[in-house]
Every structure is written in C-alpha cells, then in structure tokens.
Write a protein that holds these residues in place. Structure first.
Motif, PDB file in Angstrom:
ATOM      1  N   GLY A   1      -3.618  -7.858   6.304  1.00  0.00           N
ATOM      2  CA  GLY A   1      -5.009  -8.090   5.935  1.00  0.00           C
ATOM      3  C   GLY A   1      -5.206  -9.226   4.960  1.00  0.00           C
ATOM      4  O   GLY A   1      -6.336  -9.441   4.488  1.00  0.00           O
TER       5      GLY A   1
ATOM      6  N   LYS B   1      -3.728   0.889   4.835  1.00  0.00           N
ATOM      7  CA  LYS B   1      -4.901   0.827   5.702  1.00  0.00           C
ATOM      8  C   LYS B   1      -5.408  -0.600   5.881  1.00  0.00           C
ATOM      9  O   LYS B   1      -5.670  -1.051   7.004  1.00  0.00           O
ATOM     10  N   GLU B   2      -5.535  -1.332   4.776  1.00  0.00           N
ATOM     11  CA  GLU B   2      -6.072  -2.693   4.839  1.00  0.00           C
ATOM     12  C   GLU B   2      -5.161  -3.613   5.648  1.00  0.00           C
ATOM     13  O   GLU B   2      -5.626  -4.410   6.465  1.00  0.00           O
TER      14      GLU B   2
ATOM     15  N   GLY C   1      -6.213  -5.207   9.235  1.00  0.00           N
ATOM     16  CA  GLY C   1      -6.295  -6.661   9.294  1.00  0.00           C
ATOM     17  C   GLY C   1      -5.462  -7.246  10.406  1.00  0.00           C
ATOM     18  O   GLY C   1      -5.912  -8.131  11.142  1.00  0.00           O
TER      19      GLY C   1
END
Length: 533
Positions: A221, A436-437, A441
């Motif tokens: 990300g 998560k990010e 991404g």
C-alpha cells in the motif's frame, strides 16, 4: 491425488511466516517463523503447532529473519527429524541468529519467573533453549541458487535470489499432480522481495509462467519516492546532522541483519566525507556484531563488498558485546549515535536506551524499518506523550523521526511490477505477509494492471487451499481456529491496558489536589465494580 496449501502464519500480518504443502504422503513446510507484535499474537509461539512436526518430511527456508525461521528449533524439539534446505548465506546467519533467539527467550523467561514468584504465579518455560537451537542447526542442508534439487519423489525445488537480505530466496516448486494423467504444478513462494535500490544485492529475479504465486504484500500500500544510493545518503545526512546538534544523541532501532549493515555503511561513508559530524557510532547488539562479521565473510557475494569490508574497520565504529559495555554508553558525554536491536523496539538493548533517552529533549529516535502494529516502535511512530517500558512510565520528549529508505522490501509499485513479470499466473495469486493496508494496496495495484481480481486470494490464519479444485482455489474452514481474525495484525488488550495506565497517571498528575485524585480513583473503582452491569 490432492494438493493442499495451509497458511499457518503471515496471514494478514507481517510475521510468523509458515506454509504447509501436502501432496499424497509428502508434507513439507515453507518457512517456520516466530510471531512478533502484540502479546496476543506472540502467544501463538507457545502453543502447539497446527500440524504434527514428526509428520513433516522437510522444510524449505526462504531466509534467515526470525519471523521466517524463529520456530525451527521448536519444530525440531517437538519431533521434526528431516532436512532443512536453505542457502549458504542463510545458514551462516542462522548460526548466530537462532542461538541469539534462544538466549533472549531464556533470559526473558528467567526475568518473568522472578516476577511471577513474587506474585505467586506459576513458572513458565522458554519456547526453546540454546541446546534446542544448536540441535536445529545440525539439520540444515545448504543449496545453491538456480540449481534444482529433489527433496522428495515428485517434488522439485529451485532457489532464486530475492534481493532482500544475504542469502534470501524466492522458492520455485514443481509437484506432480497425478499418476494416470500426470502433469506438473508450478508454485512460487516469493519470500520477502527486496527493493529495486539496495547497497548489497542485484535486482530480485524469479521464473515466469506459474500456476500459483504466494506473494508477500508488506509494503503493497505504499509508494516510496524514486531513490538512488546517493539520494539515500543525502536524506540520512540531513537527519543525522539535525539530530546531533547541541550535543544531541541519535538512537536508531535497527534490525540486526542487513538493515544495520546498510545503515553503518552509509553512516561511515558520510563521516569519512565529513558530511556528518565524526562522532562515535556504537553498534550495541551482539547479534548485529556477529551478523556483520558474516557479511564481511560473504563480501565477495555483495555488490561493492570490498568497500563495505573497509568501512567496518573504521575507528568511529565501536562495538559493545557485554551488558556492562552497553550500560557504559550512558556515561558518554557529547554527541554520539547508538544503533541497537530490536528493529521494532520490542526486545533487546534498544529498550534500555529508549528508557534512558526518550524523556530527553536533545535525543532523536530514528525509525528506519517497518514497525508492526502493536509494537513499541509503531506506538512511538504514531505519536504518544508517554510509554511504559519494563513496567515504568517514560515521557516522550525526544524527536521521533522516520526514514523509510532502508526497507528490505519492495514498495507497492515494485511488488506489482515483480508480480506482473512472473506472469502468466494461471490459477491464483495468494497475498500473504502484509497487514490490511498493504494487502489492499497490492490487490488494487494488481487489478489495475489487468489481473483477474477473482484469482487474487487473501487467506486468514490457518486457512487451507485445495490447489486442484475446479475454481482456481477454494477455502476450507479449519477447526478449531488458533486465533480469530480480529486479533491478527491489530493492537490487543495489553496495548490498551498500557495506554489506560498512562492516561490514569496523567489525569492524576493534572489533578488540582489529593481530593481531586481520590475522586478520579473512586470513579475508576466504581467502573470496575459495575463491570457486569
């Protein structure tokens, strides 16, 4: 015949890498890493493996970092008796890293048991001991890059240079899928993919035309500015010069392997060129000291290895092996630099230096690596007024700075290009080793490049994939779960408790008088008494 892949670590988190491949009677692991981060996540290190260690035929190890290798001694201790295949560089690093990991565990458990004895709590045992680590090292079998090995019938394996750290690899696996109409299934485990700009390694490389790609997403990300070695040193010079003003002290939490060696190489080059003050640079990590010696021994494998070896002989570089030498650093007057492990501030000597310096206004803490959710490094990076270290509150008056220029991982665009160059990937891309990010991404970047989003999978911890199913991959629900998804890759109640203690103490400090403090404490007590209402 079936082929299944179980994801037993690095699922929506950047730690605990461990994957189990099963085909017929053959069962083997890719990595067997230790969980780091929150206490809830680290508790998995003490529990049973989600498989029987004595059923595992062999292990393939991508690289030496503890989040990929750190539970190997436990695996051997619990009954694994097969070979562990890894590159020469990885094995040489682990000769110092696994014993160091065992020493840390034995030391921390000894300290914990002393506290538990005073509290009337039962003793605990370390995950493994120095003896276990030494036994594990005897199971390693070295492999060369770009050469096929056949560790089991119907399984071929080839290691590729991943450009992440010394000895790091992506691992290509070919498996026969049947007897009546046999075909070969091709998988590639990325390991950790190195950045496009690094002091020591060439650009990562791996094969094309795969059935499955199991790919890390640590920085999926993020997009870093375009960087050269020269521009990296320019940024470092500016940070160091600012930190050392007014007899300032610079503290750098750094991973003992690769990050420390690259950082020292740049610091010593800048000092030699007089672009930063020529001050003492303390390398305060026995593991980092020994790892640096391994890098010097492997200098012929590194790009510009001769310059690195020469820099490590600088009189500015001072190594502190013993605890006593480490404690003496506190007596140093004037500007100096301390490089100490661990890189996420969760263990090791860095916590001692943070405890001594975070409250000082002339101190700077420079983060140069990834800080996982729930670690002290991430908490400092997020900006807090105070932290608790070894049970004590420490005010944060120091400057907290971040230079994301020494990451051993490719950023989002770099990862997406690397994945695209591995194509075509016919059946599925499984994204692991990312929070998560990072996963979201990289998923978006891959979709933007035209990859079919229905063939991109994000497993939960202990998820199982049937790699021969009609759809590219299908998930089976494992039972029971070791940890619910909401507790993976997030701060836990231990982090919340530390924050609550600090908030209560701050409110008590700000209260006008003892009467006001008693009111605060009564409210807290009332909340505890009414907890079931």
């Amino acid at each position: 015949m079936s082929i299944s892949l179980s994801v037993h670590g690095a699922a929506q988190t950047v730690t605990g890498s461990c994957y189990l491949l099963q085909s017929g009677r053959t069962r083997f692991l890719i990595d067997c890493g230790m969980f780091q981060g929150s206490k809830t996540l680290k508790a998995l290190n003490y529990g049973d493996f989600p498989f029987k260690p004595d059923d595992i035929d062999f292990v393939l190890l991508t690289h030496a970092h503890i989040d990929h290798s750190g539970l190997i001694p436990k695996l051997v201790k619990n009954g694994f008796g097969g070979p562990i295949y890894a590159t020469h560089g990885t094995i040489d690093l682990l000769t110092c890293m696994l014993p160091d990991s065992a020493h840390i565990q034995e030391t921390e458990v000894d300290q914990l048991n002393k506290r538990n004895a005073r509290r009337g709590r039962p003793e605990v045992t370390p995950i493994y001991t120095l003896e276990d680590a030494e036994a594990a090292l005897r199971t390693f079998s070295p492999v060369a890059y770009d050469e096929w090995i056949e560790p089991a019938e119907g399984v071929r394996v080839r290691f590729w240079n991943a450009g992440h750290i010394l000895g790091s690899s992506s691992i290509e696996i070919e498996m026969m899928t049947g007897i009546d109409s046999p075909r070969t299934m091709r998988l590639l485990f990325s390991g950790d993919i190195g950045p496009e700009v690094t002091s020591f390694h060439p650009t990562p490389d791996s094969p094309r035309n795969l059935d499955y790609l199991i790919c890390e997403a640590t920085y999926g990300g993020r997009e870093r500015p375009a960087m050269t070695l020269a521009s990296r040193r320019d940024l470092l010079a500016a940070e160091v010069s600012e930190a050392l003003k007014g007899k300032g002290v610079l503290i750098v939490p750094s991973f003992a392997v690769e990050r420390t060696q690259e950082l020292l190489s740049d610091l010593l080059a800048l000092a030699q060129e007089r672009r930063i003050p020529q001050v003492p640079i303390f390398l305060d990590s026995p593991l980092a000291i020994r790892a640096t010696e391994v890098f010097v021994d492997h200098a012929h494998e590194l790009e510009d290895g001769d310059a690195f070896s020469h820099a490590m002989r600088s009189p500015l570089l001072r190594t502190t092996e013993s605890v006593q030498e480490s404690m003496m650093i506190e007596r140093i007057e004037g500007s100096h630099i301390i490089v100490a492990a661990s890189g996420m501030c969760d263990a090791g000597r860095i916590r001692h230096h943070l405890k001594n310096h975070l409250w000082r206004t002339n101190a700077t803490v420079l983060m140069v690596g990834y800080q996982a959710e729930g670690t002290l490094g991430r908490i400092l990076q997020n900006g807090v007024r105070a932290v608790r270290i070894q049970g004590e509150e420490v005010k944060v008056n120091a400057r907290i700075r971040t230079l994301d220029i020494y990451s051993g991982h490719a950023d989002g665009p770099g990862l997406a290009r690397w994945v695209e160059e591995r194509g075509p990937v016919s059946r599925g891309i499984i994204l692991v080793h990312g929070e998560k990010e990072g996963i979201a991404g990289l998923d978006e970047r891959l979709s933007d490049r035209g990859l079919d989003g229905e063939r991109i999978f994000v497993p939960e911890l202990d998820a199982v994939f049937d790699l021969l199913a009609e759809s590219p991959a299908t998930r089976e629900r494992p039972a029971p779960r070791r940890l619910q998804p909401e507790f993976v890759g997030h701060q836990d109640w231990h982090n919340d408790l530390s924050r609550l203690w600090l908030d209560i103490e701050e409110e008590l400090d700000k209260a006008a008088d003892d009467k006001a403090r008693r009111v605060i404490l009564r409210r807290v007590r009332r909340a505890l008494e009414n907890k079931h209402e």
